[in-house]
Design a protein around this motif. Structure first.
Motif, PDB file in Angstrom:
ATOM      1  N   UNK A  72       0.856  -1.181   0.000  1.00  0.00           N
ATOM      2  CA  UNK A  72       0.000   0.000   0.000  1.00  0.00           C
ATOM      3  C   UNK A  72       0.897   1.237   0.000  1.00  0.00           C
ATOM      4  N   UNK A  73       0.630   2.153  -0.920  1.00  0.00           N
ATOM      5  CA  UNK A  73       1.456   3.345  -1.054  1.00  0.00           C
ATOM      6  C   UNK A  73       0.883   4.441  -0.169  1.00  0.00           C
ATOM      7  N   UNK A  91       8.795   6.375 -10.960  1.00  0.00           N
ATOM      8  CA  UNK A  91       8.144   7.645 -10.661  1.00  0.00           C
ATOM      9  C   UNK A  91       6.650   7.395 -10.525  1.00  0.00           C
ATOM     10  N   UNK A  92       6.081   7.869  -9.427  1.00  0.00           N
ATOM     11  CA  UNK A  92       4.668   7.665  -9.142  1.00  0.00           C
ATOM     12  C   UNK A  92       3.991   9.010  -9.001  1.00  0.00           C
ATOM     13  N   UNK A  93       3.022   9.280  -9.892  1.00  0.00           N
ATOM     14  CA  UNK A  93       2.246  10.507  -9.814  1.00  0.00           C
ATOM     15  C   UNK A  93       0.933  10.209  -9.108  1.00  0.00           C
ATOM     16  N   UNK A  98       1.111  14.783  -5.797  1.00  0.00           N
ATOM     17  CA  UNK A  98       2.466  14.441  -5.399  1.00  0.00           C
ATOM     18  C   UNK A  98       3.183  13.637  -6.479  1.00  0.00           C
ATOM     19  N   UNK A  99       4.493  13.866  -6.610  1.00  0.00           N
ATOM     20  CA  UNK A  99       5.332  13.107  -7.520  1.00  0.00           C
ATOM     21  C   UNK A  99       6.464  12.501  -6.701  1.00  0.00           C
ATOM     22  N   UNK A 100       6.536  11.167  -6.693  1.00  0.00           N
ATOM     23  CA  UNK A 100       7.438  10.463  -5.788  1.00  0.00           C
ATOM     24  C   UNK A 100       8.289   9.459  -6.554  1.00  0.00           C
ATOM     25  N   UNK A 101       9.455   9.140  -5.976  1.00  0.00           N
ATOM     26  CA  UNK A 101      10.333   8.104  -6.516  1.00  0.00           C
ATOM     27  C   UNK A 101      10.304   6.908  -5.567  1.00  0.00           C
ATOM     28  N   UNK A 102       9.965   5.743  -6.105  1.00  0.00           N
ATOM     29  CA  UNK A 102       9.819   4.518  -5.326  1.00  0.00           C
ATOM     30  C   UNK A 102      10.922   3.531  -5.704  1.00  0.00           C
ATOM     31  N   UNK A 103      11.548   2.926  -4.699  1.00  0.00           N
ATOM     32  CA  UNK A 103      12.549   1.896  -4.925  1.00  0.00           C
ATOM     33  C   UNK A 103      11.843   0.559  -5.127  1.00  0.00           C
ATOM     34  N   UNK A 105      13.042  -2.451  -5.842  1.00  0.00           N
ATOM     35  CA  UNK A 105      13.674  -3.615  -5.218  1.00  0.00           C
ATOM     36  C   UNK A 105      13.532  -3.612  -3.702  1.00  0.00           C
ATOM     37  N   UNK A 106      13.841  -2.459  -3.082  1.00  0.00           N
ATOM     38  CA  UNK A 106      13.886  -2.402  -1.616  1.00  0.00           C
ATOM     39  C   UNK A 106      12.593  -1.902  -0.987  1.00  0.00           C
ATOM     40  N   UNK A 107      11.617  -1.542  -1.801  1.00  0.00           N
ATOM     41  CA  UNK A 107      10.253  -1.258  -1.345  1.00  0.00           C
ATOM     42  C   UNK A 107      10.196  -0.094  -0.364  1.00  0.00           C
ATOM     43  N   UNK A 108      10.776   1.033  -0.766  1.00  0.00           N
ATOM     44  CA  UNK A 108      10.675   2.211   0.088  1.00  0.00           C
ATOM     45  C   UNK A 108      10.694   3.476  -0.765  1.00  0.00           C
TER      46      UNK A 108
END
Length: 239
Positions: A72-73, A91-93, A98-103, A105-108
């Protein structure tokens, strides 16, 4: 592959008239497969990120998709997705603009980019620049925004469009060239060498954040709307 709000993720074969159901229960807003073809990332209407492993049998050609994880984001529902070439960052809009960068592989959460606006629009951002060290996004305020990927430092807010900028795309052959498309019925091509240089090796943005930072090098007008964009300045090419 394809995903939709019918809660089904499907795979198909080019030239075939059918698609087999791969996964059920995902109301997908957007999805992408990594360049390696080994991972599928989907963003869902239920505020979830779902990552799947993709395997293809070398003999039969049968593709098997298994869920690696779903998270869950926390920042909110996600509307669009853009993967880095290496497949490790996304990149998640979000619906809250909000515009975010999600890892992947490491889920953060790795970072957040600020300055743009979206209102009721869905914006398609993109990684780009040398070794994909930059992040670009359109905005409701008619500008194209450019950030340093790792630091989140705002390098440029490039103006020229007169309508919401919906999507951007980088030239795969020239990492210093960026295209943007807008509700003003134009596609504009930008040279971002100055902004990229201002980022510096540490992303501190020695040139002063939020400046123009980009040069309009070409414009193409379409017929899908009323347009109204100004003519390009002397010396600027028109596609």
């Amino acid at each position: 592959g394809s995903g939709g709000l019918d809660a089904m993720l499907r795979q198909g074969q080019l030239g075939a008239k059918w698609g087999g159901m791969v996964w059920e229960g995902l109301r997908v807003n957007d999805l992408q497969v990594t360049a390696s073809g080994e991972t599928l990332v989907a963003i869902c209407a239920e505020q979830e990120i779902v990552v799947m492993d993709v395997e293809r049998d070398s003999v039969s050609g049968v593709v098997t998709v298994t869920e690696a994880y779903r998270d869950t984001f926390a920042p909110g529902p996600i509307l669009s997705l853009a993967l880095a070439v290496d497949g490790y960052s996304a990149l998640l809009f979000c619906a809250d603009e909000g515009l975010h960068c999600w890892d992947v592989r490491d889920r953060h959460l790795k970072g957040t980019y600020q300055g743009h606006s979206a209102g009721r629009y869905v914006i398609k951002p993109a990684f780009g620049g040398h070794v994909q060290s930059l992040v670009a996004s359109g905005s409701q305020d008619c500008s194209v925004y450019l950030w340093h990927r790792d630091t989140g430092y705002l390098l440029a807010a490039m103006t020229g469009h007169v309508g919401t900028v919906n999507a951007v795309a980088w030239n795969p052959a020239n990492p210093q060239v960026l295209a943007s498309v807008s509700d003003d019925s134009t596609v504009r091509i930008w040279g971002v060498a100055a902004a990229a240089a201002a980022a510096g090796s540490d992303g501190s943005g020695g040139g002063g954040g939020g400046g123009s930072g980009g040069e309009l090098v070409a414009k193409a007008a379409g017929e899908c709307g009323e347009g109204g964009a100004e003519e390009p300045a002397p010396g600027i090419g028109v596609l």
